[in-house]
Design a protein around this motif. Structure first.
Motif, mmCIF file in Angstrom:
data_model
loop_
_atom_site.group_PDB
_atom_site.id
_atom_site.type_symbol
_atom_site.label_atom_id
_atom_site.label_comp_id
_atom_site.label_asym_id
_atom_site.label_seq_id
_atom_site.Cartn_x
_atom_site.Cartn_y
_atom_site.Cartn_z
ATOM 1 N N GLN A 28 0.737 -1.172 -0.086
ATOM 2 C CA GLN A 28 0.022 -0.087 -0.049
ATOM 3 C C GLN A 28 0.784 1.373 -0.074
ATOM 4 O OE1 GLN A 28 -2.081 1.191 3.734
ATOM 5 N NE2 GLN A 28 -3.987 1.598 2.381
ATOM 6 N N LEU A 31 2.583 1.992 -3.301
ATOM 7 C CA LEU A 31 1.809 2.402 -4.201
ATOM 8 C C LEU A 31 1.666 4.050 -4.210
ATOM 9 C CD1 LEU A 31 -0.975 -0.081 -4.253
ATOM 10 C CD2 LEU A 31 0.433 0.150 -6.039
ATOM 11 N N LEU A 32 1.376 4.630 -2.910
ATOM 12 C CA LEU A 32 1.432 5.969 -2.770
ATOM 13 C C LEU A 32 2.663 6.664 -2.988
ATOM 14 C CD1 LEU A 32 -0.270 8.399 -1.752
ATOM 15 C CD2 LEU A 32 0.369 7.824 0.900
ATOM 16 N N GLU A 39 -4.557 3.265 -7.615
ATOM 17 C CA GLU A 39 -4.286 2.026 -6.935
ATOM 18 C C GLU A 39 -4.191 2.172 -5.332
ATOM 19 O OE1 GLU A 39 -1.484 -0.566 -9.327
ATOM 20 O OE2 GLU A 39 -1.112 1.502 -10.318
ATOM 21 N N TRP A 40 -3.673 3.033 -4.979
ATOM 22 C CA TRP A 40 -3.417 3.060 -3.491
ATOM 23 C C TRP A 40 -4.922 3.379 -3.049
ATOM 24 C CZ3 TRP A 40 -4.545 7.664 -0.450
ATOM 25 C CH2 TRP A 40 -4.363 7.674 0.949
ATOM 26 N N THR A 43 -7.236 0.567 -2.198
ATOM 27 C CA THR A 43 -6.941 -0.170 -0.908
ATOM 28 C C THR A 43 -7.761 0.274 0.081
ATOM 29 O OG1 THR A 43 -4.995 1.012 -0.107
ATOM 30 C CG2 THR A 43 -4.461 -0.598 -1.655
#
Length: 149
Positions: A28, A31-32, A39-40, A43
């Motif tokens: 997670q 991604l950020l 995408e983040w 989550t």
């Protein structure tokens, strides 16, 4: 059930759950930090909440979370700053079926282009995670910066 030290020491099931939670956080936050905001945000549950003691109101809903994060990431890109989140000291405090409560420490590290990195913030992260369709999602996150009341 509340997770106890005895269950932690004895439960292979708990060890697998703990590994899943740690893997979730690693994926997670990467991604950020790589700017993959959509995408983040995916989550989080559709009705997910992102609350922080640095903000007067929580951000509610996956789409709103994505929009706010997108603005922040874009500003860092314009300013030439690479941001990294380091999460550690993860504790799974409670596990009930498909719901887990986890608490961790998080450091926010910023590196301005051509300069040395520095710690921007030291925080705690308290999450309620839920498993939906075989994957963990954040239903509620509370970020508490150590420098704020």
């Amino acid at each position: 059930m509340t997770v106890t030290e005895t269950e932690y020491a004895q439960g292979a099931g708990f060890a697998e759950l703990y590994q899943q939670v740690q893997q979730f956080y690693a994926q997670q936050m990467q991604l950020l930090d790589s700017g993959r905001v959509e995408e983040w945000a995916a989550t989080f549950t559709e009705d997910g909440v992102f609350a922080a003691n640095a903000k007067p109101e929580p951000t509610v809903g996956r789409d709103t979370i994505a929009a706010v994060a997108g603005q922040v990431v874009a500003q860092y890109e314009r300013d030439g700053i690479q941001r990294r989140h380091w999460m550690g000291m993860v504790a799974v405090d409670e596990a009930r079926g498909e719901v887990v409560r986890a608490r961790s420490y998080a450091l926010v590290i910023e590196t301005p282009r051509g300069q040395a990195p520095f710690i921007k913030a030291s925080t705690t992260c308290e999450d309620e995670l839920v498993r939906e369709n075989g994957r963990w999602l954040v239903r509620h996150r509370l970020i508490s910066r150590d420098d704020l009341a």
